[in-house]
Scaffold this motif. Structure first.
Motif, PDB file in Angstrom:
ATOM      1  N   GLU A  57     -48.820 -63.583 -21.873  1.00 48.32           N
ATOM      2  CA  GLU A  57     -50.184 -63.525 -22.414  1.00 48.32           C
ATOM      3  C   GLU A  57     -50.150 -62.908 -23.807  1.00 48.32           C
ATOM      4  O   GLU A  57     -50.355 -61.717 -23.988  1.00 48.32           O
ATOM      5  CB  GLU A  57     -51.092 -62.703 -21.488  1.00 48.32           C
ATOM      6  CG  GLU A  57     -51.372 -63.352 -20.157  1.00 48.32           C
ATOM      7  CD  GLU A  57     -52.204 -64.617 -20.277  1.00 48.32           C
ATOM      8  OE1 GLU A  57     -53.013 -64.739 -21.214  1.00 48.32           O
ATOM      9  OE2 GLU A  57     -52.038 -65.501 -19.427  1.00 48.32           O
TER      10      GLU A  57
ATOM     11  N   LEU B 183     -50.960 -63.800 -28.226  1.00 47.82           N
ATOM     12  CA  LEU B 183     -51.527 -64.677 -29.238  1.00 47.82           C
ATOM     13  C   LEU B 183     -51.165 -64.144 -30.610  1.00 47.82           C
ATOM     14  O   LEU B 183     -50.932 -62.949 -30.783  1.00 47.82           O
ATOM     15  CB  LEU B 183     -53.042 -64.813 -29.077  1.00 47.82           C
ATOM     16  CG  LEU B 183     -53.901 -63.561 -29.256  1.00 47.82           C
ATOM     17  CD1 LEU B 183     -54.395 -63.449 -30.702  1.00 47.82           C
ATOM     18  CD2 LEU B 183     -55.083 -63.623 -28.315  1.00 47.82           C
TER      19      LEU B 183
ATOM     20  N   ASN C  18     -55.518 -65.407 -18.432  1.00 51.01           N
ATOM     21  CA  ASN C  18     -55.517 -66.440 -19.469  1.00 51.01           C
ATOM     22  C   ASN C  18     -56.010 -65.902 -20.813  1.00 51.01           C
ATOM     23  O   ASN C  18     -56.741 -66.573 -21.542  1.00 51.01           O
ATOM     24  CB  ASN C  18     -56.347 -67.657 -19.042  1.00 51.01           C
ATOM     25  CG  ASN C  18     -55.755 -68.352 -17.853  1.00 51.01           C
ATOM     26  OD1 ASN C  18     -54.536 -68.459 -17.723  1.00 51.01           O
ATOM     27  ND2 ASN C  18     -56.607 -68.820 -16.961  1.00 51.01           N
TER      28      ASN C  18
ATOM     29  N   ALA D 162     -55.207 -68.104 -23.880  1.00 51.61           N
ATOM     30  CA  ALA D 162     -55.817 -69.434 -23.886  1.00 51.61           C
ATOM     31  C   ALA D 162     -57.338 -69.391 -24.024  1.00 51.61           C
ATOM     32  O   ALA D 162     -57.942 -70.368 -24.443  1.00 51.61           O
ATOM     33  CB  ALA D 162     -55.444 -70.183 -22.612  1.00 51.61           C
ATOM     34  N   ASN D 163     -57.945 -68.262 -23.709  1.00 51.67           N
ATOM     35  CA  ASN D 163     -59.413 -68.206 -23.651  1.00 51.67           C
ATOM     36  C   ASN D 163     -60.017 -67.080 -24.480  1.00 51.67           C
ATOM     37  O   ASN D 163     -61.024 -66.504 -24.106  1.00 51.67           O
ATOM     38  CB  ASN D 163     -59.861 -68.042 -22.190  1.00 51.67           C
ATOM     39  CG  ASN D 163     -59.481 -69.238 -21.356  1.00 51.67           C
ATOM     40  OD1 ASN D 163     -59.792 -70.364 -21.698  1.00 51.67           O
ATOM     41  ND2 ASN D 163     -58.781 -68.990 -20.261  1.00 51.67           N
TER      42      ASN D 163
ATOM     43  N   ASN E 297     -54.294 -72.215 -32.470  1.00 52.11           N
ATOM     44  CA  ASN E 297     -53.849 -71.875 -31.117  1.00 52.11           C
ATOM     45  C   ASN E 297     -54.526 -72.751 -30.064  1.00 52.11           C
ATOM     46  O   ASN E 297     -53.882 -73.210 -29.126  1.00 52.11           O
ATOM     47  CB  ASN E 297     -54.106 -70.393 -30.829  1.00 52.11           C
ATOM     48  CG  ASN E 297     -53.239 -69.475 -31.674  1.00 52.11           C
ATOM     49  OD1 ASN E 297     -52.182 -69.859 -32.161  1.00 52.11           O
ATOM     50  ND2 ASN E 297     -53.700 -68.254 -31.871  1.00 52.11           N
ATOM     51  N   ARG E 298     -55.813 -72.999 -30.230  1.00 48.26           N
ATOM     52  CA  ARG E 298     -56.540 -73.836 -29.269  1.00 48.26           C
ATOM     53  C   ARG E 298     -56.041 -75.278 -29.290  1.00 48.26           C
ATOM     54  O   ARG E 298     -55.883 -75.907 -28.250  1.00 48.26           O
ATOM     55  CB  ARG E 298     -58.044 -73.798 -29.547  1.00 48.26           C
ATOM     56  CG  ARG E 298     -58.659 -72.504 -29.092  1.00 48.26           C
ATOM     57  CD  ARG E 298     -60.155 -72.622 -28.944  1.00 48.26           C
ATOM     58  NE  ARG E 298     -60.653 -71.371 -28.421  1.00 48.26           N
ATOM     59  CZ  ARG E 298     -61.593 -70.650 -28.997  1.00 48.26           C
ATOM     60  NH1 ARG E 298     -62.169 -71.074 -30.094  1.00 48.26           N
ATOM     61  NH2 ARG E 298     -61.982 -69.524 -28.452  1.00 48.26           N
TER      62      ARG E 298
ATOM     63  N   THR F 168     -52.805 -75.499 -27.528  1.00 45.97           N
ATOM     64  CA  THR F 168     -53.015 -75.439 -26.076  1.00 45.97           C
ATOM     65  C   THR F 168     -53.415 -76.807 -25.539  1.00 45.97           C
ATOM     66  O   THR F 168     -52.919 -77.229 -24.487  1.00 45.97           O
ATOM     67  CB  THR F 168     -54.086 -74.377 -25.731  1.00 45.97           C
ATOM     68  OG1 THR F 168     -53.610 -73.090 -26.148  1.00 45.97           O
ATOM     69  CG2 THR F 168     -54.382 -74.343 -24.246  1.00 45.97           C
TER      70      THR F 168
ATOM     71  N   ALA G 231     -50.303 -78.911 -25.519  1.00 36.27           N
ATOM     72  CA  ALA G 231     -49.403 -78.470 -24.446  1.00 36.27           C
ATOM     73  C   ALA G 231     -49.905 -78.943 -23.083  1.00 36.27           C
ATOM     74  O   ALA G 231     -49.110 -79.416 -22.256  1.00 36.27           O
ATOM     75  CB  ALA G 231     -49.258 -76.957 -24.465  1.00 36.27           C
ATOM     76  N   ASP G 232     -51.200 -78.823 -22.839  1.00 39.97           N
ATOM     77  CA  ASP G 232     -51.766 -79.276 -21.566  1.00 39.97           C
ATOM     78  C   ASP G 232     -51.531 -80.773 -21.367  1.00 39.97           C
ATOM     79  O   ASP G 232     -51.136 -81.212 -20.277  1.00 39.97           O
ATOM     80  CB  ASP G 232     -53.267 -78.972 -21.491  1.00 39.97           C
ATOM     81  CG  ASP G 232     -53.566 -77.488 -21.349  1.00 39.97           C
ATOM     82  OD1 ASP G 232     -52.638 -76.699 -21.061  1.00 39.97           O
ATOM     83  OD2 ASP G 232     -54.742 -77.116 -21.539  1.00 39.97           O
TER      84      ASP G 232
ATOM     85  N   ASN H 260     -47.725 -81.426 -20.845  1.00 36.44           N
ATOM     86  CA  ASN H 260     -47.307 -80.993 -19.503  1.00 36.44           C
ATOM     87  C   ASN H 260     -47.788 -81.968 -18.433  1.00 36.44           C
ATOM     88  O   ASN H 260     -47.070 -82.251 -17.470  1.00 36.44           O
ATOM     89  CB  ASN H 260     -47.811 -79.582 -19.205  1.00 36.44           C
ATOM     90  CG  ASN H 260     -47.081 -78.539 -20.008  1.00 36.44           C
ATOM     91  OD1 ASN H 260     -45.955 -78.757 -20.468  1.00 36.44           O
ATOM     92  ND2 ASN H 260     -47.714 -77.393 -20.196  1.00 36.44           N
TER      93      ASN H 260
ATOM     94  N   TYR I 168     -43.934 -76.559 -30.002  1.00 38.42           N
ATOM     95  CA  TYR I 168     -44.141 -76.372 -28.570  1.00 38.42           C
ATOM     96  C   TYR I 168     -42.839 -76.730 -27.876  1.00 38.42           C
ATOM     97  O   TYR I 168     -42.357 -77.862 -28.018  1.00 38.42           O
ATOM     98  CB  TYR I 168     -45.291 -77.250 -28.060  1.00 38.42           C
ATOM     99  CG  TYR I 168     -45.456 -77.153 -26.572  1.00 38.42           C
ATOM    100  CD1 TYR I 168     -45.974 -76.005 -25.996  1.00 38.42           C
ATOM    101  CD2 TYR I 168     -45.054 -78.182 -25.744  1.00 38.42           C
ATOM    102  CE1 TYR I 168     -46.101 -75.895 -24.628  1.00 38.42           C
ATOM    103  CE2 TYR I 168     -45.185 -78.089 -24.378  1.00 38.42           C
ATOM    104  CZ  TYR I 168     -45.708 -76.931 -23.822  1.00 38.42           C
ATOM    105  OH  TYR I 168     -45.819 -76.821 -22.470  1.00 38.42           O
TER     106      TYR I 168
END
Length: 191
Positions: free
Chosen positions: A47, A49, A67, A70-71, A87-88, A91, A94-95, A98, A152
Motif C-alpha cells: 500500500e 503511492l 486499498n 488505489a483509492n 496513478n489512477r 491502476t 493494471a486491472d 490482469n 507495470y
C-alpha cells in the motif's frame, strides 16, 4: 503508521513516519530542492503511492486504510493532483492487463489467446497515448518524468532511445521551469 520517503535518483530514502490518530495525521517534511520532490507515502509494502510536493505546500490526503494506494484523493498541489491522475490511469491499465492475463491462462483456445494478445496490445497503446497526451498537456510539471518512466511489471510504455525526442522535450521544458531541480539534473545526465 504512515511512512514517508523521498525518491532520490534511483533510491528511496526513508524520511519519517507519523502515527495516524482518529484517521488524521500531520507532518512537516524538509525540502532543500528547488521545485517539487517525489515522495512515497506507504502504510506497508503493498500500500504505497508516489506524489509530488514543493516546499511550503500543504497537501490534504484522504484515503481508506484498505486499498490506500488505489483509492486515495489528494489536494493542495497541482503536481500532486497530476500524480494522482497518473496513478489512477496506471491502476486502470493494471486491472485490464490482469483480467486479460487471467483469461489467457485459464483457457487453452489458441483463437482466444490471439484475441487476448490483440486486446493487450490495444490497451497498452491506449495507455501510451494517454501518457503522451499527459506529457504534452503538462509540460512544466515534473510529473511528466513519472509519466515517461511509468511501467507495470515488465511493461514499459516508452523507451529512452526510441522515444528520445519525447524525453528531450520533457527536459527542455523542465529545465526552463526548474533549472536547479535535482530531478531535472538527473534527467540531464540520462540524456
Amino acid at each position: 503508521f504512515l511512512k514517508i520517503s523521498i525518491l532520490k535518483q534511483s533510491e528511496t530514502i526513508f524520511l519519517d513516519s507519523v502515527k495516524i490518530e482518529d484517521g488524521s495525521f500531520s507532518i512537516t517534511l524538509p525540502s532543500e530542492n528547488a521545485g517539487p520532490d517525489f515522495y512515497v507515502l506507504s502504510l506497508n509494502e503493498k500500500e504505497a503511492l508516489t506524489t509530488l510536493a514543493s516546499k511550503g505546500e500543504r497537501l490534504h490526503l484522504k484515503a481508506p486504510a484498505q486499498n490506500f494506494a488505489a483509492n486515495y484523493e489528494i489536494s493542495g498541489s497541482k503536481d500532486a493532483e497530476l500524480m494522482t491522475q497518473l496513478n489512477r490511469q496506471l491502476t486502470l491499465f493494471a486491472d485490464s492487463a490482469n483480467h486479460l492475463y487471467g483469461v489467457y491462462v485459464n483457457d487453452n483456445d489458441e483463437t482466444l489467446h490471439a484475441e487476448v494478445e490483440a486486446a493487450y496490445v490495444q490497451i497498452k497503446q491506449h495507455h501510451r497515448d494517454f501518457l503522451l497526451r499527459f506529457i504534452q498537456e503538462n509540460p512544466t510539471s515534473l510529473s511528466t518524468i513519472a509519466a515517461f518512466y511509468q511501467k507495470y511489471d515488465n511493461c514499459t510504455f516508452f523507451n529512452e532511445k526510441e522515444d528520445f525526442n519525447i524525453l528531450n522535450d520533457i527536459f527542455n521544458n523542465l529545465v526552463k521551469a526548474y533549472p536547479d531541480n535535482e530531478n531535472v539534473k538527473v534527467l540531464e545526465k540520462r540524456l
